[in-house]
Design a protein around this motif. Structure first.
Motif, mmCIF file in Angstrom:
data_model
loop_
_atom_site.group_PDB
_atom_site.id
_atom_site.type_symbol
_atom_site.label_atom_id
_atom_site.label_comp_id
_atom_site.label_asym_id
_atom_site.label_seq_id
_atom_site.Cartn_x
_atom_site.Cartn_y
_atom_site.Cartn_z
ATOM 1 N N LYS A 1 0.539 -1.146 0.171
ATOM 2 C CA LYS A 1 0.391 -0.399 -0.056
ATOM 3 C C LYS A 1 0.941 1.248 -0.202
ATOM 4 C CE LYS A 1 -3.233 -1.998 2.282
ATOM 5 N NZ LYS A 1 -4.780 -2.245 2.965
ATOM 6 N N CYS A 2 1.965 1.198 0.424
ATOM 7 C CA CYS A 2 2.839 2.531 0.865
ATOM 8 C C CYS A 2 3.877 2.452 -0.889
ATOM 9 C CB CYS A 2 3.818 2.351 1.829
ATOM 10 S SG CYS A 2 5.586 1.319 0.593
ATOM 11 N N LEU A 3 3.111 1.859 -2.160
ATOM 12 C CA LEU A 3 3.671 2.139 -3.538
ATOM 13 C C LEU A 3 3.399 2.682 -4.114
ATOM 14 C CD1 LEU A 3 5.022 -1.213 -4.250
ATOM 15 C CD2 LEU A 3 6.658 -0.003 -3.257
ATOM 16 N N GLY A 4 2.316 2.768 -3.668
ATOM 17 C CA GLY A 4 1.004 3.843 -4.478
ATOM 18 C C GLY A 4 1.463 5.261 -4.357
ATOM 19 N N PRO A 5 0.985 6.008 -3.188
ATOM 20 C CA PRO A 5 1.472 7.223 -2.523
ATOM 21 C C PRO A 5 2.826 7.743 -2.910
ATOM 22 C CG PRO A 5 0.728 5.942 -0.751
ATOM 23 C CD PRO A 5 0.369 4.966 -1.834
ATOM 24 N N LEU A 6 3.553 5.976 -2.776
ATOM 25 C CA LEU A 6 5.379 6.385 -3.143
ATOM 26 C C LEU A 6 5.702 6.715 -4.517
ATOM 27 C CD1 LEU A 6 8.244 3.939 -2.223
ATOM 28 C CD2 LEU A 6 8.278 5.447 -3.899
ATOM 29 N N GLY A 7 4.681 6.502 -5.072
ATOM 30 C CA GLY A 7 5.132 6.299 -6.879
ATOM 31 C C GLY A 7 4.352 7.748 -7.194
#
Length: 457
Positions: free
Chosen positions: A368-374
């Motif tokens: 789930k952290c990868l979406g905001p990171l990208g």
């Protein structure tokens, strides 16, 4: 120049951009380095146009008129892209927000990072200005505009500053394109690295390394034998109107409405409202149109995948043009503060998202952290790419939660952007930077509040 010559020039420009896109597409499919970096064809093609064009080595001497069209395209194309936001919007329900998912945490996190990026850029401006290094009053806004806004904000940055009679608006547009390119590439590299490192630590729930990503994700081409996804549902009979035409037409109607409303604001003596960017009015027009479309129960005629196909097409040309038109010589005059804010952004943003997600998001926190990171280093699609790298078959709720949180955070970011621009021009970078830092702290408080409630539950 006659009308016919002007239209012909536009067609010639799109022909050149198409050649660059095809070149980028072929290089992505064939060159291992580009596959490892997951660079979109539009970024590769735009870089080719920049390097070979008059802004760098002038190997291909594009005409001055053509470069003027290329420079104008990001501002023109951004409006029909952004007005697509309300169309086929993601449905939000109480259970998903309060009980089932950490959507509120992720939405607050996205808002926090957006405000934090404005604070970083503006405070870097303040420090360098105090040290006697040349900047300009609104320098630093481009970090957030490029990182979380992407290349689409290039034209918006320039148009807002131009409407406020700021003479450096063209420079700001060029720096915006630069930060967007740095953010997208840096975000993909950082995300890929985190997937590999986190897989070794056992944080990933599906893949064991980024090397497990499918061949089509690397090359950008679906093999002949692979199941190929459709572009969307055909909602109209083609002997009446193409579904693509219907969707694009709706976006252009809202865009035209935005221009009309903006002109009327200036005409009736509202200079401040008339100075707001066209896309803000166009987006409001679309919200009104979509409300009536839904009330008339005609929303079934519009398909999210078809809409995304239309906006994706416009984005490919926008990004290619934005990169190709970067005024390198002018931008390099501000290389030191620009590099500084980009480095701080690339270190602080992914690190904050990673640590906060680990603490407050809960189950499947890494995916789930990868979406905001990208998203906070590139655009919405970059976040989708990273999620699909870590969860190719979408076994986790990461993509759904990311889509919901992205929808929510736009209700903050869309009005905040023109506000912080006006605040910066009126009060200076230091005051605007501290205010943005305060806003970021408020949203961190919401992250803590929602995350703690969720953990307690």
């Amino acid at each position: 120049m006659s009308v016919s010559e002007a239209v012909t020039l536009i067609l010639k420009t799109f022909s050149v951009l198409s050649v660059l896109l095809f070149a980028g597409f072929i290089l992505r499919a064939k060159v291992r380095l580009f596959q490892k970096l997951y660079l979109p064809a539009c970024v590769i093609g735009g870089a080719i146009g920049l390097i070979l064009g008059p802004n760098m080595f002038n190997v291909i001497p594009f005409s001055e008129d053509m470069m003027s069209v290329v420079s104008a395209l990001p501002n023109v194309l951004f409006t029909p892209i952004v007005v697509a936001l309300p169309v086929c919007g993601v449905a939000l329900d109480r259970s998903s927000l309060k009980e089932q998912t950490p959507v509120l945490v992720m939405a607050a996190l996205l808002c926090m990072i957006g405000a934090l990026q404005f604070a970083i850029g503006l405070l870097v401006n303040s420090v360098f200005s105090a040290a006697g290094v040349e900047t300009y009053r609104a320098f630093g806004l481009e970090l957030a505009q490029g990182f979380i806004g992407g290349h689409g904000q290039t034209g918006a940055t320039g148009s807002m500053l131009k409407a406020m009679d700021q003479p450096y608006w063209e420079i700001a547009s060029g720096i915006n394109s630069t930060t967007a390119t740095v953010g997208m590439i840096g975000g993909i590299i950082t995300g890929t690295t985190l997937i590999n490192v986190s897989a070794k630590k056992g944080y990933t729930r599906v893949v064991k390394s980024a090397a497990e990503v499918s061949a089509e994700m690397r090359t950008g081409i679906y093999p002949k034998t692979a199941a190929r996804p459709g572009m969307g549902t055909q909602t109209t009979v083609t002997n009446s109107i193409e579904a693509l035409t219907l969707h694009l037409g709706l976006l252009l109607i809202a865009t035209g409405g935005g221009y009309i409303v903006q002109k009327q604001m200036s005409r009736f003596g509202f200079p401040l409202l008339g100075a707001l960017a066209t896309w803000i009015y166009a987006l409001l027009v679309m919200y009104v149109l979509w409300f009536f479309i839904c009330r008339l129960k005609a929303d079934y005629l519009f398909d999210e995948k078809v809409k995304n196909t239309v906006t994706g097409l416009l984005s490919d040309y926008l990004i290619t043009a934005a990169i190709m038109s970067i005024p390198v010589r002018v931008v390099m005059s501000y290389w030191l503060p620009m590099v500084t804010m980009c480095v701080i952004g690339l270190l602080l943003v992914p690190g904050s998202i990673y640590l906060i997600s680990k603490k407050f998001v809960g189950e499947y926190w890494f995916e789930k952290c990868l979406g905001p990171l990208g998203c906070c280093c590139g655009v919405f699609v970059t976040g989708m790419l990273l999620i699909k790298m870590a969860d190719p078959d979408l076994r986790t709720p990461a993509l759904n939660d990311y889509s919901l949180s992205y929808t929510l955070h736009n209700f903050f970011l869309i009005p905040f952007v023109p506000f912080i621009f006006a605040f910066t021009v009126s009060n200076g970078a230091a005051s605007a930077g501290l205010f943005s830092l305060f806003v970021a702290a408020l949203f961190f408080g919401l992250v803590f509040l929602f995350g703690r409630k969720r953990t307690a539950a």
